[in-house]
Scaffold this motif. Structure first.
Motif, PDB file in Angstrom:
ATOM      1  N   ILE A  51      13.656  16.701  71.570  1.00  0.00           N
ATOM      2  CA  ILE A  51      13.641  17.667  72.675  1.00  0.00           C
ATOM      3  C   ILE A  51      14.609  17.244  73.791  1.00  0.00           C
ATOM      4  CG2 ILE A  51      12.157  18.646  74.507  1.00  0.00           C
ATOM      5  CD1 ILE A  51      11.589  19.747  71.733  1.00  0.00           C
ATOM      6  N   GLU A  52      14.692  15.953  74.068  1.00  0.00           N
ATOM      7  CA  GLU A  52      15.520  15.462  75.172  1.00  0.00           C
ATOM      8  C   GLU A  52      16.501  14.383  74.686  1.00  0.00           C
ATOM      9  OE1 GLU A  52      15.694  16.555  78.144  1.00  0.00           O
ATOM     10  OE2 GLU A  52      13.829  17.655  78.522  1.00  0.00           O
ATOM     11  N   PRO A  53      17.516  14.765  73.934  1.00  0.00           N
ATOM     12  CA  PRO A  53      18.439  13.743  73.403  1.00  0.00           C
ATOM     13  C   PRO A  53      19.186  12.980  74.489  1.00  0.00           C
ATOM     14  CG  PRO A  53      19.280  15.952  72.984  1.00  0.00           C
ATOM     15  CD  PRO A  53      17.900  16.122  73.516  1.00  0.00           C
ATOM     16  N   ALA A  54      19.454  13.641  75.624  1.00  0.00           N
ATOM     17  CA  ALA A  54      20.214  12.967  76.688  1.00  0.00           C
ATOM     18  C   ALA A  54      19.398  11.807  77.264  1.00  0.00           C
ATOM     19  CB  ALA A  54      20.573  13.966  77.783  1.00  0.00           C
ATOM     20  N   ALA A  57      19.384   9.031  74.785  1.00  0.00           N
ATOM     21  CA  ALA A  57      20.667   8.316  74.805  1.00  0.00           C
ATOM     22  C   ALA A  57      20.684   7.292  75.941  1.00  0.00           C
ATOM     23  CB  ALA A  57      21.820   9.312  74.962  1.00  0.00           C
ATOM     24  N   LYS A  58      20.127   7.674  77.087  1.00  0.00           N
ATOM     25  CA  LYS A  58      20.098   6.738  78.217  1.00  0.00           C
ATOM     26  C   LYS A  58      19.168   5.562  77.936  1.00  0.00           C
ATOM     27  CE  LYS A  58      21.688   9.205  82.196  1.00  0.00           C
ATOM     28  NZ  LYS A  58      21.465   9.506  83.603  1.00  0.00           N
ATOM     29  N   ASN A  72      25.585   7.990  71.647  1.00  0.00           N
ATOM     30  CA  ASN A  72      25.276   9.408  71.427  1.00  0.00           C
ATOM     31  C   ASN A  72      24.986   9.705  69.954  1.00  0.00           C
ATOM     32  OD1 ASN A  72      25.903   9.687  74.146  1.00  0.00           O
ATOM     33  ND2 ASN A  72      26.836  11.688  73.814  1.00  0.00           N
ATOM     34  N   ALA A  75      21.585   8.644  69.227  1.00  0.00           N
ATOM     35  CA  ALA A  75      20.597   9.514  69.876  1.00  0.00           C
ATOM     36  C   ALA A  75      20.444  10.847  69.137  1.00  0.00           C
ATOM     37  CB  ALA A  75      20.998   9.761  71.326  1.00  0.00           C
ATOM     38  N   ILE A  76      21.503  11.274  68.476  1.00  0.00           N
ATOM     39  CA  ILE A  76      21.436  12.526  67.710  1.00  0.00           C
ATOM     40  C   ILE A  76      20.766  12.284  66.354  1.00  0.00           C
ATOM     41  CG2 ILE A  76      22.839  14.298  66.539  1.00  0.00           C
ATOM     42  CD1 ILE A  76      24.985  13.783  68.766  1.00  0.00           C
ATOM     43  N   PHE A  80      15.997  12.293  64.023  1.00  0.00           N
ATOM     44  CA  PHE A  80      15.830  13.091  62.806  1.00  0.00           C
ATOM     45  C   PHE A  80      15.547  12.206  61.590  1.00  0.00           C
ATOM     46  CE2 PHE A  80      17.507  16.242  65.609  1.00  0.00           C
ATOM     47  CZ  PHE A  80      16.836  17.388  65.214  1.00  0.00           C
ATOM     48  N   PHE A 128      16.192   6.355  84.733  1.00  0.00           N
ATOM     49  CA  PHE A 128      16.888   7.061  83.670  1.00  0.00           C
ATOM     50  C   PHE A 128      16.407   8.496  83.513  1.00  0.00           C
ATOM     51  CE2 PHE A 128      17.716   2.817  81.530  1.00  0.00           C
ATOM     52  CZ  PHE A 128      18.995   2.755  82.053  1.00  0.00           C
ATOM     53  N   PHE A 130      13.214  10.030  85.595  1.00  0.00           N
ATOM     54  CA  PHE A 130      12.372  10.703  86.578  1.00  0.00           C
ATOM     55  C   PHE A 130      12.645  10.283  88.022  1.00  0.00           C
ATOM     56  CE2 PHE A 130      10.254  12.639  83.251  1.00  0.00           C
ATOM     57  CZ  PHE A 130       9.902  11.718  82.308  1.00  0.00           C
TER      58      PHE A 130
END
Lengths: 175, 196
Positions: A51-54, A57-58, A72, A75-76, A80, A128, A130
């Motif tokens: 849902i939140e790949p960004a 990634a962080k 990245n 993270a992609i 999966f 990262f 919140f």
């Protein structure tokens, strides 16, 4: 490696093992329970990352172990892998190979956690995602949890009896 | 009456288990998992994950670029997602430049970090607008500060994009003169500039 060797030895019939442990290791129901447990855990674990790949990634960046060009792509791809292997375990599709992949990821994670614990590197702070600083993951707890998952994965990997409710079973393993 | 004549012999529970066991043992010799089979399975599982992963990322509104920007010397780090908030043109990359702008007195410094962290220490005169709670205070903020106000946002450094996110919210509300002080409070404090 000691754990792996112990389990491999435990699977050998000529080595005496507590009969209750032997029964548990050989139980199809125990294998099914562990397989479903791991599968559901990994499906659940993949959800937020997909849902939140960004943000994921962080978090990978926060480990401070990987070169920038890998972050990245990992993270992609990794969420999966977790999802597909989790589904494979639940549905019983290539359970042994799915466990091998999952244990590979767990092993890498255990190494990454250990390295950061040893060098005292704090990571996964709230800044990262919140807007909070100072939040640090309890790496020790994560480490223990992942070692337990890893051991459960070994049980599924080395199980050589009849697996229950499998769509495509893996072949038997020569131990 | 000989009703049971001709029926197959009754197979007990234990005998069924034995039959299953034999089949299991038979499979042990006919269906041994080779490295080749395992490699094939691994390729299938990982291949499916790669295809679905990159396809989903391509179509997802929250998808990220194949390569992000993870070098802090170039500015705030970012995964370059489709919702990316990092705008390089807004960035103040030198701490002394931020201090010069501070000294002019024309700019309002906004602290995008949480209120608790703001309370522990902040740039002197900065106003707390935690990025997660921006819309709770947006109306009051707009009433107090006209849209022509020059604003500089900051958070905790180049690994934090909350200051950029806050800048985007402010643009959406109609503010036009906004800058992002990317080194944030830690660098400001390290330089010995005014804090409270």
């Amino acid at each position: 490696m000691y754990l792996l060797t112990a389990i491999r030895l435990g699977k050998r019939r000529d080595i005496p093992l507590n009969k209750h442990i032997r029964k548990l290791l050989d139980s199809s129901w125990a294998e099914l329970t562990v397989r479903w447990f791991l599968g559901i855990i990994f499906i659940y674990a993949s959800y937020h990352k997909i849902i939140e790949p960004a943000i994921f990634a962080k978090i990978i960046y926060g480990y401070d172990l990987f070169p920038g060009f890998v972050i990245n792509l990992a993270a992609i791809f990794l969420p999966f892998v977790e999802l597909i292997c989790g589904c494979a375990l639940v549905l019983g599709i290539y359970p042994r190979s799915a466990t091998l992949i999952i244990n590979g990821m767990l092993f890498a994670f255990i190494i990454a956690l250990s390295v950061n614990l040893i060098r005292g590197h704090e990571f996964d702070c709230g800044c990262f995602s919140f807007g909070e600083t100072g939040h640090v993951s309890p790496a020790g707890q994560l480490l223990v949890r992942d070692i337990i998952y890893f051991a459960l994965g070994l049980q599924v990997f080395f199980f050589n009896g009849q697996r229950k409710w499998c769509i495509i079973k893996s072949g038997f393993l020569k131990i | 009456m000989t009703g049971r004549v001709g029926h197959p012999p009754y197979i007990g529970h234990s005998q069924v288990s034995e039959v299953r066991l034999e089949r299991s043992q038979m499979n042990r010799f006919t269906d041994i998992m080779s490295y080749k089979n395992m490699t094939k399975e691994l390729v299938i599982l990982l291949g499916i994950a790669i295809v679905i992963g990159f396809t989903a990322n391509y179509f997802s509104p929250k998808g990220i670029a194949l390569f992000g920007e993870w070098d802090t010397s170039k500015g705030v780090i970012t995964a370059k997602s489709k919702e990316d908030v990092v705008v390089r043109e807004l960035e103040i990359t030198d701490v002394p430049v931020a201090k010069k702008m501070y000294d002019t007195g024309k700019y309002l410094f906004l602290d995008a970090r949480s209120y608790e962290v703001y309370e522990e220490g902040r740039i002197k005169g900065a106003v707390s607008v935690p990025v997660g709670g921006f819309y709770d205070v947006a109306d009051t903020f707009i009433e107090k500060y006209p849209l022509s106000t020059g604003i500089i946002t900051y958070c905790s450094g180049r690994e934090c994009d909350d200051s950029h996110e806050l800048a985007q919210y402010l643009f959406d509300e109609g503010y036009t003169e906004i800058h992002v002080f990317i080194d944030g409070y830690p660098a400001w404090k390290a330089e010995g500039y005014p804090i409270e």
